[in-house]
Design a protein around this motif. Structure first.
Motif, PDB file in Angstrom:
ATOM      1  N   THR A   1       4.423   2.942  -1.274  1.00  0.00           N
ATOM      2  CA  THR A   1       5.660   2.380  -1.812  1.00  0.00           C
ATOM      3  C   THR A   1       6.561   4.155  -2.215  1.00  0.00           C
ATOM      4  O   THR A   1       6.599   4.333  -1.870  1.00  0.00           O
ATOM      5  CB  THR A   1       5.575   1.681  -3.847  1.00  0.00           C
TER       6      THR A   1
ATOM      7  N   HIS B   1      -3.479   2.924  -2.581  1.00  0.00           N
ATOM      8  CA  HIS B   1      -1.918   2.686  -3.047  1.00  0.00           C
ATOM      9  C   HIS B   1      -0.988   3.812  -2.639  1.00  0.00           C
ATOM     10  O   HIS B   1      -1.780   5.211  -3.538  1.00  0.00           O
ATOM     11  CB  HIS B   1      -1.747   2.436  -4.748  1.00  0.00           C
TER      12      HIS B   1
ATOM     13  N   LYS C   1       8.768  -2.186  -3.256  1.00  0.00           N
ATOM     14  CA  LYS C   1       7.968  -2.810  -3.629  1.00  0.00           C
ATOM     15  C   LYS C   1       6.991  -3.026  -1.969  1.00  0.00           C
ATOM     16  O   LYS C   1       5.859  -3.512  -1.971  1.00  0.00           O
ATOM     17  CB  LYS C   1       7.130  -3.379  -4.719  1.00  0.00           C
TER      18      LYS C   1
ATOM     19  N   GLY D   1       1.254  -1.357   0.013  1.00  0.00           N
ATOM     20  CA  GLY D   1       0.090  -0.435  -0.038  1.00  0.00           C
ATOM     21  C   GLY D   1       0.848   1.059   0.016  1.00  0.00           C
ATOM     22  O   GLY D   1       0.145   2.590  -0.484  1.00  0.00           O
TER      23      GLY D   1
ATOM     24  N   HIS E   1       2.256   6.301  -2.954  1.00  0.00           N
ATOM     25  CA  HIS E   1       3.935   6.269  -3.693  1.00  0.00           C
ATOM     26  C   HIS E   1       4.448   7.326  -3.707  1.00  0.00           C
ATOM     27  O   HIS E   1       4.556   8.400  -3.790  1.00  0.00           O
ATOM     28  CB  HIS E   1       3.895   5.734  -5.178  1.00  0.00           C
TER      29      HIS E   1
END
Length: 115
Positions: free
Chosen positions: A5, A97, A48, A3, A99
């Protein structure tokens, strides 16, 4: 994919930063931090697997700790200016997610909310 990265690019070399140790922490109510996950960036500079597969990230304040001094020492670059970079960010938990990329050089860095 986790969730949360990250992706580290070494802008001084124009390529992914391979082998950067990274820790993900979550803030606690008493102002402390608890490690959620750890890992090392892969051949593409990505990590990841910070949050176990299937575990949803919660609404909270998180901190990514990049051990950049270890990375620069490994590649033979004499850089002690930023031995560690901490990126603190909040998430609302509404997305699946998140990032958080890091653009890195021996004497500077930048970050942003990625996709």
């Amino acid at each position: 994919m986790s969730g949360i990265t990250t992706h580290v690019l070494d802008t001084s070399r124009g390529r992914p930063a391979v082998g950067v140790p990274v820790a993900l922490e979550i803030g606690t109510d008493d102002g402390g931090w608890v490690i959620v996950g750890e890992g090392i960036t892969d051949a593409d500079g990505r990590l990841k697997t910070l949050v176990p597969e299937g575990v949803a990230v919660e609404r909270a304040t998180y901190r990514l700790i990049f051990r950049t001094g270890d990375y620069f020492q490994t590649i033979g670059v004499d850089s002690f200016f930023f031995p560690e970079i901490a990126i603190v960010f909040r998430i609302d938990g509404e997305m699946q997610h998140y990032h958080v990329p890091l653009l890195l050089s021996p004497y500077g860095y930048a970050t942003y909310r990625g996709s």
